[in-house]
Design a protein around this motif. Structure first.
Motif, PDB file in Angstrom:
ATOM      1  N   LYS A   1     -92.788  73.442  -5.784  1.00 48.96           N
ATOM      2  CA  LYS A   1     -92.228  75.060  -5.665  1.00 48.96           C
ATOM      3  C   LYS A   1     -90.670  74.689  -5.698  1.00 48.96           C
ATOM      4  O   LYS A   1     -90.157  75.750  -6.351  1.00 48.96           O
TER       5      LYS A   1
ATOM      6  N   ALA B   1     -89.643  74.627  -9.318  1.00 52.32           N
ATOM      7  CA  ALA B   1     -89.951  75.845 -10.013  1.00 52.32           C
ATOM      8  C   ALA B   1     -88.804  76.811  -9.808  1.00 52.32           C
ATOM      9  O   ALA B   1     -88.281  77.503 -10.486  1.00 52.32           O
TER      10      ALA B   1
ATOM     11  N   LYS C   1     -88.659  79.234 -12.878  1.00 54.27           N
ATOM     12  CA  LYS C   1     -89.999  79.123 -13.679  1.00 54.27           C
ATOM     13  C   LYS C   1     -91.078  79.331 -12.306  1.00 54.27           C
ATOM     14  O   LYS C   1     -90.906  79.228 -11.256  1.00 54.27           O
ATOM     15  N   THR C   2     -92.413  79.289 -12.787  1.00 52.54           N
ATOM     16  CA  THR C   2     -93.372  79.289 -11.752  1.00 52.54           C
ATOM     17  C   THR C   2     -93.949  77.905 -11.731  1.00 52.54           C
ATOM     18  O   THR C   2     -93.631  77.062 -12.617  1.00 52.54           O
TER      19      THR C   2
ATOM     20  N   ARG D   1     -99.983  86.411 -17.851  1.00 56.32           N
ATOM     21  CA  ARG D   1     -99.993  84.925 -17.618  1.00 56.32           C
ATOM     22  C   ARG D   1    -100.221  84.183 -18.958  1.00 56.32           C
ATOM     23  O   ARG D   1     -99.728  83.144 -19.377  1.00 56.32           O
TER      24      ARG D   1
ATOM     25  N   GLU E   1     -96.652  83.686 -19.986  1.00 56.56           N
ATOM     26  CA  GLU E   1     -96.345  82.638 -19.136  1.00 56.56           C
ATOM     27  C   GLU E   1     -96.488  81.297 -19.531  1.00 56.56           C
ATOM     28  O   GLU E   1     -95.749  80.351 -19.412  1.00 56.56           O
TER      29      GLU E   1
END
Length: 172
Positions: A86, A89, A94-95, A120, A123
């Motif tokens: 996390k 990211a 970013k995710t 998605r 992504e």
């Protein structure tokens, strides 16, 4: 499968969830080595030993569960809940999913993605124009290893695998 390959009905032969030991045994029994071994791989289950073994034998690894996996739908997903991932990211804009998939890509491994959601899908493609830093990779390497799917459902007193250690050849 070798006969099917010989008849020209298959370009390549692949396996799934084969450990180093199972691959080594297979290679002594076959004329055509598998082209690919499809296995769970993500930042929390890095498969270093298997990755090196396959590289040395010319076997491509294809990663599934790049975002982690859960034994049950109610169980935790340690990959997507990782504080380290996390933080990376957020720092990269970013995710967590993009960080995981970029990490797999940087391992020289092919990866499987699945989505019917157009955003998605976009992504998923946005992992190529950036890199994880050496610091990011060091942080990922420090995450304790944890297989997403233990494989309990393959273990049975009446089946070929009597324990998880036997199923995974000690590569837990």
């Amino acid at each position: 499968m070798e006969e099917v390959h010989g008849l020209g009905l298959a370009k390549s032969i692949g396996v799934s969830n084969f450990s180093c030991k199972k691959l080594e045994n297979l290679l002594t029994l076959t004329k055509i080595p598998p082209a690919v071994n499809q296995v769970e791989m993500n930042p929390l289950w890095r498969q270093e030993k298997l990755k090196e073994f396959c590289k040395g034998k010319g076997i491509v690894i294809t990663a599934y569960s790049t975002l982690g996996a859960r034994e049950t739908l109610s169980g935790p997903n340690r990959v997507m809940e990782s504080q380290v991932l996390k933080e990376i990211a957020i720092a990269r804009g970013k995710t967590i999913a993009q960080v995981c998939r970029r990490w797999v890509y940087e391992q020289g491994v092919t990866l499987l993605v699945k989505s019917f959601n157009e955003e998605r899908m976009k992504e998923n493609l946005d992992i190529f124009e950036w890199e994880l830093s050496k610091e990011d990779l060091k942080k990922i390497d420090e995450i304790p290893q944890s297989r997403g799917l233990s494989g309990d459902f393959f273990v049975s007193d009446d089946g070929p695998f009597k324990s998880l250690a036997e199923l995974w050849d000690g590569e837990l």
